[in-house]
Motif scaffolding. Structure first.
Motif, short mmCIF file in Angstrom:
data_model
loop_
_atom_site.label_atom_id
_atom_site.label_comp_id
_atom_site.label_asym_id
_atom_site.label_seq_id
_atom_site.Cartn_x
_atom_site.Cartn_y
_atom_site.Cartn_z
N CYS A 1 -10.00 -2.09 -3.09
CA CYS A 1 -10.05 -0.65 -2.88
C CYS A 1 -11.09 -0.22 -1.87
N GLY B 1 -8.15 2.20 -1.27
CA GLY B 1 -7.27 2.90 -2.20
C GLY B 1 -8.08 3.55 -3.30
N HIS C 1 1.35 5.70 -1.60
CA HIS C 1 0.67 6.87 -2.15
C HIS C 1 1.67 7.86 -2.72
N ASP D 1 -3.77 7.34 -3.11
CA ASP D 1 -3.29 6.07 -2.61
C ASP D 1 -3.72 4.87 -3.44
N VAL E 1 0.87 -1.18 0.00
CA VAL E 1 0.00 0.00 0.00
C VAL E 1 0.90 1.22 0.00
#
Length: 288
Positions: free
Chosen positions: A40, A48, A9, A14, A7
């Motif tokens: 997501c 995300g 960004h 992100d 994960v």
């Protein structure tokens, strides 16, 4: 098959990142739209604005069609999906994170990236490189205006410039305080001008041709904290409004600051990228 995920960004835009160099961990038949939406989901998944699969171009079925002759120089392909599961052409924040992952995963050497490496996207080949201070730059290609339209938000119409950065944008320069706007619902736009949807940027010019503030509603996602292609489209539009064809514009987004240099034949986006976490999806979640 692997369940490994990252994960990360770029200015708080992100992504769930799926390392898949050889195309075997997350093949296209596994990474369908439903799984992208689950990944997501900010309550039931990782959360995300989209998914980035880090994969070599030779393992992406549509890479030859979208890259053409450029496929020969693009070892890597950014397989980018929007949060709703749809395919995305290009993302300036995502591609910086993509290169950052290639470096942190040991797939590329940072020193070799100073002059840039070519990465395939569904918007075409893009050159992305590492800066000495730990940031990343992306040659985004030229901004291509293709008309004018308006975004309707809360009953108010915001006139805008239609600009393609490999994906479509409607950039609306406004004197309204963009922080006061309600973007919980996507602005209404002209479907004939944007048949595949559009990213809508609401932009306040703080210093003509030099500094803008931006909020964005991205197609297939909703409001995001940042949009790299949107920053480029906004910088180009701000310079055009100031009567300039070139220049460098600081673009403030809710997630931080980006820098966009507009040149006669291209735009270059510079900003940070960070990996927040790494782990594996559980069998319990995958099987649910």
């Amino acid at each position: 098959m692997s369940a490994r995920v990252l994960v990360g960004h770029g200015t708080e835009n992100d992504f769930v990142v799926l390392p898949d160099p050889d195309g075997t961990a997350w093949p296209e038949e596994r990474l369908d739209a439903a799984l992208v939406r689950r990944l997501c989901d900010r309550r039931a998944g990782l959360g995300g604005d989209g998914v980035l699969r880090v994969v070599r171009s030779v393992h992406v079925p549509d890479a030859p069609a979208v890259l053409g002759e450029g496929i020969a120089r693009c070892e890597w392909f950014m397989d980018h999906r929007n949060a709703d599961g749809s395919y995305a052409e290009m993302c300036g924040n995502g591609i910086r994170l993509f290169l950052h992952v290639l470096l942190t995963e040991g797939l590329l050497d940072r020193a070799a990236c100073a002059d840039g490496v070519w990465v395939g996207t569904r918007g075409g080949p893009r050159r992305v490189g590492a800066t000495a201070d730990g940031g990343y730059w992306v040659d985004m290609g030229p901004a291509r205006p293709f008309g004018a339209g308006a975004a309707v938000l809360g009953g108010t119409a915001f006139p805008g410039r239609a600009v393609s950065m490999g994906n479509p944008h409607l950039v609306c320069l406004t004197d309204v305080d963009v922080d006061a706007l309600d973007l919980t619902s996507a602005p209404a736009v002209d479907g004939a001008l944007f048949p595949e949807g559009v990213n809508v940027e609401l932009v306040t010019v703080l210093d003509p041709g030099a500094h803008v503030r931006l909020r964005v509603s991205e197609r297939g996602v909703g409001e995001t904290r940042s949009c790299g292609t949107g920053a480029c489209a906004a910088a180009w539009t701000a310079l055009e409004a100031a009567g300039a064809a070139t220049g460098t514009v600081a673009v403030d987004v809710p997630g931080g600051r980006l820098s966009v240099r507009v040149e006669p034949t291209t735009t270059v986006l510079t900003g940070p990228a960070v990996v927040v976490a790494a782990g594996e999806l559980t069998a319990e979640w995958l099987g649910s």
